[in-house]
Design a protein around this motif. Structure first.
Motif, mmCIF file in Angstrom:
data_model
loop_
_atom_site.group_PDB
_atom_site.id
_atom_site.type_symbol
_atom_site.label_atom_id
_atom_site.label_comp_id
_atom_site.label_asym_id
_atom_site.label_seq_id
_atom_site.Cartn_x
_atom_site.Cartn_y
_atom_site.Cartn_z
ATOM 1 N N SER A 1 0.826 -1.211 0.000
ATOM 2 C CA SER A 1 0.000 0.000 0.000
ATOM 3 C C SER A 1 0.861 1.264 0.000
ATOM 4 C CB SER A 1 -0.928 -0.004 1.216
ATOM 5 O OG SER A 1 -0.172 -0.005 2.418
ATOM 6 N N LYS A 2 2.019 1.225 0.650
ATOM 7 C CA LYS A 2 2.878 2.410 0.680
ATOM 8 C C LYS A 2 3.445 2.692 -0.709
ATOM 9 C CE LYS A 2 4.209 2.073 5.503
ATOM 10 N NZ LYS A 2 5.278 1.937 6.464
ATOM 11 N N LEU A 3 3.843 1.657 -1.385
ATOM 12 C CA LEU A 3 4.370 1.838 -2.739
ATOM 13 C C LEU A 3 3.278 2.305 -3.686
ATOM 14 C CD1 LEU A 3 6.913 1.613 -4.450
ATOM 15 C CD2 LEU A 3 6.224 -0.705 -5.015
ATOM 16 N N ALA A 4 2.081 1.788 -3.520
ATOM 17 C CA ALA A 4 0.953 2.226 -4.355
ATOM 18 C C ALA A 4 0.639 3.693 -4.084
ATOM 19 C CB ALA A 4 -0.258 1.351 -4.096
ATOM 20 N N ALA A 5 0.765 4.114 -2.830
ATOM 21 C CA ALA A 5 0.519 5.520 -2.490
ATOM 22 C C ALA A 5 1.573 6.413 -3.128
ATOM 23 C CB ALA A 5 0.507 5.698 -0.980
ATOM 24 N N ILE A 6 2.814 5.965 -3.133
ATOM 25 C CA ILE A 6 3.885 6.756 -3.759
ATOM 26 C C ILE A 6 3.688 6.807 -5.271
ATOM 27 C CG2 ILE A 6 6.369 6.802 -4.225
ATOM 28 C CD1 ILE A 6 6.803 5.686 -1.419
ATOM 29 N N ARG A 7 3.294 5.686 -5.865
ATOM 30 C CA ARG A 7 3.113 5.654 -7.318
ATOM 31 C C ARG A 7 1.931 6.495 -7.769
ATOM 32 N NH1 ARG A 7 3.121 -0.098 -9.647
ATOM 33 N NH2 ARG A 7 3.120 1.097 -11.561
ATOM 34 N N SER A 8 0.990 6.767 -6.870
ATOM 35 C CA SER A 8 -0.168 7.575 -7.264
ATOM 36 C C SER A 8 0.139 9.066 -7.224
ATOM 37 C CB SER A 8 -1.358 7.258 -6.355
ATOM 38 O OG SER A 8 -1.075 7.639 -5.026
ATOM 39 N N THR A 9 1.272 9.466 -6.641
ATOM 40 C CA THR A 9 1.648 10.882 -6.615
ATOM 41 C C THR A 9 2.178 11.285 -7.987
ATOM 42 O OG1 THR A 9 3.900 10.415 -5.873
ATOM 43 C CG2 THR A 9 2.235 10.737 -4.152
ATOM 44 N N PRO A 10 2.232 12.585 -8.268
ATOM 45 C CA PRO A 10 2.776 13.029 -9.567
ATOM 46 C C PRO A 10 4.218 12.608 -9.788
ATOM 47 C CG PRO A 10 1.570 14.828 -8.521
ATOM 48 C CD PRO A 10 1.637 13.712 -7.531
ATOM 49 N N VAL A 11 5.037 12.622 -8.728
ATOM 50 C CA VAL A 11 6.438 12.213 -8.874
ATOM 51 C C VAL A 11 6.494 10.720 -9.182
ATOM 52 C CG1 VAL A 11 8.637 11.990 -7.651
ATOM 53 C CG2 VAL A 11 7.271 14.042 -7.345
ATOM 54 N N GLY A 12 5.697 9.938 -8.491
ATOM 55 C CA GLY A 12 5.664 8.496 -8.744
ATOM 56 C C GLY A 12 5.207 8.190 -10.156
ATOM 57 N N GLN A 13 4.211 8.902 -10.664
ATOM 58 C CA GLN A 13 3.735 8.684 -12.036
ATOM 59 C C GLN A 13 4.815 9.076 -13.040
ATOM 60 O OE1 GLN A 13 0.084 10.880 -12.244
ATOM 61 N NE2 GLN A 13 -1.071 9.345 -11.055
#
Length: 177
Positions: free
Chosen positions: A40-52
């Motif tokens: 879930s933490k990685l999914a939260a990071i990937r959903s941010t603009p930087v993660g995308q």
């Protein structure tokens, strides 16, 4: 990440044939990617603009990952140096303060001992002066008193036996005492 998913779908559909070892590696990587994506933490990071952005630019993500991994050693060395320097300076400061306080205490002790010696010497000198002056004054006044007694006795020859019959009032006082 999207490219990896496309590559995986191509492998599953049979469009690309790989040797057995490569297929095992591919299945291992798929399991790792699934584990990473399910966190879930990685999914939260990937959903941010930087993660995308990093998901869309894998080379930049890899460069950032390599930079982060390589920067840990110099940052760790610097932090270790800073902590060791701080501890050393603190310990040195404590020792310096202890040394200076000891030096000041020794200086104070020397000054107080010197003052005690000077006070004792001054006391001895004043006591000797007092005793000497007291003896000199006692001697002077005793000689003067004896001299005055002789003068008074010599001036009134009949007054030696009876002080009340003497006409000199000072002699009467001396005899009465």
């Amino acid at each position: 990440m999207q490219r990896f998913i496309r590559f995986q779908t191509m492998l599953e559909s049979g469009g690309i044939s790989l040797p057995k070892d490569m297929q095992e590696l591919q299945s291992l990587l798929s399991a790792i990617m699934y584990t990473l994506n399910s966190k879930s933490k990685l999914a939260a990071i990937r959903s941010t603009p930087v993660g995308q952005y990093l998901d869309g630019h894998p080379f930049f993500a890899l460069a950032l990952l390599v930079f982060g991994a390589m920067a840990t050693v110099p940052i760790g060395l610097f932090l270790t140096f800073a902590i060791v320097t701080f501890v050393t300076a603190s310990v040195g400061f404590v020792f310096l303060q202890g040394f200076l306080l000891s030096l000041g205490g020794i200086a104070l002790l020397c000054v107080l001992c010197g003052l005690a010696i000077i006070a004792f010497a001054v006391s001895v000198i004043l006591r000797a002066f007092y005793i000497t002056s007291s003896n000199v004054l006692d001697y002077y006044y005793s000689r003067r008193s004896a001299h005055m007694k002789q003068d008074t006795i010599g001036s009134c020859p009949g007054c030696e036996s009876d002080a009340s019959s003497c006409p000199n009032p000072s002699f009467q006082k001396q005899k009465g005492q």
